[in-house]
Design a protein around this motif. Structure first.
Motif, short mmCIF file in Angstrom:
data_model
loop_
_atom_site.label_atom_id
_atom_site.label_comp_id
_atom_site.label_asym_id
_atom_site.label_seq_id
_atom_site.Cartn_x
_atom_site.Cartn_y
_atom_site.Cartn_z
N GLY A 336 0.80 -1.22 0.00
CA GLY A 336 0.00 0.00 0.00
C GLY A 336 0.83 1.27 0.00
O GLY A 336 0.28 2.37 0.09
N ASP A 337 2.17 1.15 -0.12
CA ASP A 337 3.01 2.35 -0.16
C ASP A 337 3.05 2.93 -1.57
O ASP A 337 3.20 2.20 -2.55
N PRO A 338 2.95 4.26 -1.70
CA PRO A 338 2.99 4.87 -3.03
C PRO A 338 4.38 4.73 -3.67
O PRO A 338 5.39 4.76 -2.97
N ILE A 339 4.39 4.58 -4.98
CA ILE A 339 5.64 4.45 -5.74
C ILE A 339 5.82 5.72 -6.57
O ILE A 339 4.91 6.12 -7.30
N THR A 340 6.99 6.35 -6.45
CA THR A 340 7.23 7.56 -7.24
C THR A 340 8.38 7.35 -8.22
O THR A 340 9.15 6.38 -8.08
N ALA A 365 -8.79 5.11 -4.87
CA ALA A 365 -9.14 6.46 -4.44
C ALA A 365 -8.21 7.52 -5.05
O ALA A 365 -8.68 8.48 -5.68
N SER A 366 -6.90 7.33 -4.91
CA SER A 366 -5.96 8.38 -5.32
C SER A 366 -5.52 8.27 -6.78
O SER A 366 -5.03 9.24 -7.36
N GLY A 367 -5.67 7.07 -7.37
CA GLY A 367 -5.17 6.87 -8.73
C GLY A 367 -3.67 6.64 -8.78
O GLY A 367 -3.10 6.42 -9.84
N ASP A 368 -3.01 6.65 -7.61
CA ASP A 368 -1.56 6.43 -7.56
C ASP A 368 -1.23 4.95 -7.71
O ASP A 368 -2.02 4.08 -7.32
N VAL A 369 -0.02 4.71 -8.23
CA VAL A 369 0.48 3.33 -8.25
C VAL A 369 1.08 3.03 -6.87
O VAL A 369 1.94 3.77 -6.39
#
Ligand code: AMP
Ligand code: GLY
Length: 426
Positions: A336-340, A365-369
């Motif tokens: 569940g950690d965001p990847i940048t 929800a956020s659309g983030d990977v």
């Protein structure tokens, strides 16, 4: 051709990437897939272990080829279920996949085929376990008989630890310790003709210097500058072809990808294990070097026409992949950690370096990977030699942000150094 790939790891991302570059592939589907695969293939939801469901999906998509990535669906008979509906499948039957599904079965096939491997005892009780450990002495090699995602093997000089693992296994294979470097050699086969791919090496331990626990694989590279140029021909003749011939003789032909995990010992090549599917992360580097369009190769294997396939074409260059793993992997990973940084790699390093996704998903929800598994990304790069490919891979790794993650910093380092000054200065 419409192609459906089953699986959700970096191996499946590598397969999908190669298939997406093949002009003969008109539509590419993947189930269940991940956030990276979603960018190049249409994703579908399916229980990958449910043969009837996978077959139904393949029929509804009018797939002309189904490629089954991981071992668990193969052992569960997913390839059989799809084949029964008349659709070509790249992947062995449940019976042939026992080559990976049961270490005892693999030992039996190797004995019958005269394939060199570690001497072993299959034990089911305490007395047998103690006798086997005593017969071989340390270092002890103790393997759970069944599938264990690369984590069922304990290699240790601690007799107590070896005994404890053996007793916890039920049916257990205890075998002779093999020293020497390891090589992964894949071959595509239709049950009769065997076409070897290029050898690769993977890094199984979690930390630099081969320290820490065994993992599913933390990185890989190809080619192997230190290996004997005759290695592939030798393994074809002494390992791959005899194994395929033996399974055909038994009435359970093996078609799909035969993966030989080898140890190059002082007494010659020995099989450590067979797998019934592409290896992860070696596939990422092997396919990065394959120039022949992939779909035709896999379809020829699935339809028994490998004998008429022209020789495979390979890049002379090198490929390196570095796995970025979640906090606490190979223990219970945090997810569940965001990847940048994925966009930066795509903008600044592609096409020579690129990110293949394993455990990732797009947060609803956020659309983030975000991370969704133990091994999260497989950062892959090509170059004229290993040093160049390595440098590109690590430059891309440095752009990625994932809280608590870890990766090895020594993937292909020794091989790049040993390849000589010509290679390292390039
Ligand atoms: P496997 O799941 O059989 O590939 O085993 C995982 C890892 O354990 C291998 O990649 C080797 O590093 C190690 N291993 C397995 N069998 C042996 C053996 N007989 N001797 C030494 N190391 C082994
Ligand atoms: N690279 C190890 C495996 O795929 O089993």
């Amino acid at each position: 051709m419409k192609v459906l790939v089953i699986g959700s790891g970096a191996r499946e991302h590598a397969l999908c990437r190669a298939l997406s570059l093949d002009p003969d592939v008109s539509s590419l589907y993947c189930a269940p897939g991940n956030a990276g695969i979603a960018e190049i293939a249409e994703l579908h939801t399916v229980d990958a272990l449910d043969g009837a469901a996978v077959a139904e999906l393949a029929v509804s998509l009018e797939a002309g080829l189904v490629v089954v990535g991981p071992e668990a669906p193969l052992v569960a008979g997913v390839a059989d279920a799809v084949r029964a509906r008349g659709i070509p499948v790249f992947g062995p039957s449940a019976q042939a996949a026992q080559l990976e599904g049961s270490k005892a079965f693999a030992k039996d096939v190797m004995a019958a085929a005269g394939v060199p491997t570690a001497r072993a005892y299959v034990c089911t009780d305490e007395a047998g376990i103690d006798a086997a450990l005593d017969a071989f002495g340390p270092p002890y090699v103790v393997k759970d008989d069944g599938l264990a995602a690369g984590k069922g093997v304990v290699v240790t000089s601690d007799l107590q630890a070896a005994r404890e693992h053996a007793l916890a296994c039920g049916r257990v294979v205890i075998e002779e310790y093999l020293d020497g470097p390891e090589v992964s050699l894949f071959a595509v086969t239709d049950g009769e003709t065997v076409v070897p791919l290029q050898p690769a090496q993977d890094f199984k331990r979690a930390h630099d210097g081969d320290e820490g626990p065994n993992t599913g694989g933390m990185g890989a590279y190809s080619p192997l500058p230190w290996a004997d140029p005759k290695l592939v021909d030798e393994v074809l003749a002494t390992v791959l072809q005899p194994t395929v011939d033996e399974l055909r003789r038994r009435g359970t032909p093996f078609s799909g990808l035969l993966y030989a995990g080898l140890a190059i010992t002082s007494r010659g090549v020995r099989v450590i294990e067979f797998n019934a599917r592409f290896g992860d992360p070696e596939t990422q580097v092997v396919l990065a070097r394959l120039k022949t369009p992939l779909a035709g190769v896999l379809l020829a294997a699935a339809t028994g026409r490998l004998d008429s396939l022209p020789p495979l074409r390979w890049s002379d260059g090198a490929a390196v992949t570095v796995v970025i793993a979640s906090h606490n992997y190979p223990g219970t990973p945090r997810t569940g950690d965001p990847i940048t940084g994925l966009d930066q790699v795509a903008e600044q390093d592609a096409p020579k370096a690129y990110v293949l996704h394993a455990g990732t998903k797009r947060d609803a929800a956020s659309g983030d990977v975000v991370s969704a598994g133990g091994r999260v990304l497989s950062v892959t790069a090509t170059g004229s030699d290993l040093a160049k490919a390595r440098e590109r891979a690590y430059r891309a790794v440095a752009r990625i942000g994932l809280d608590g993650s870890h990766h090895r910093s020594d993937i292909a380092a020794k091989a790049a150094r040993e390849a000589g000054p010509e290679a390292t200065s390039a």
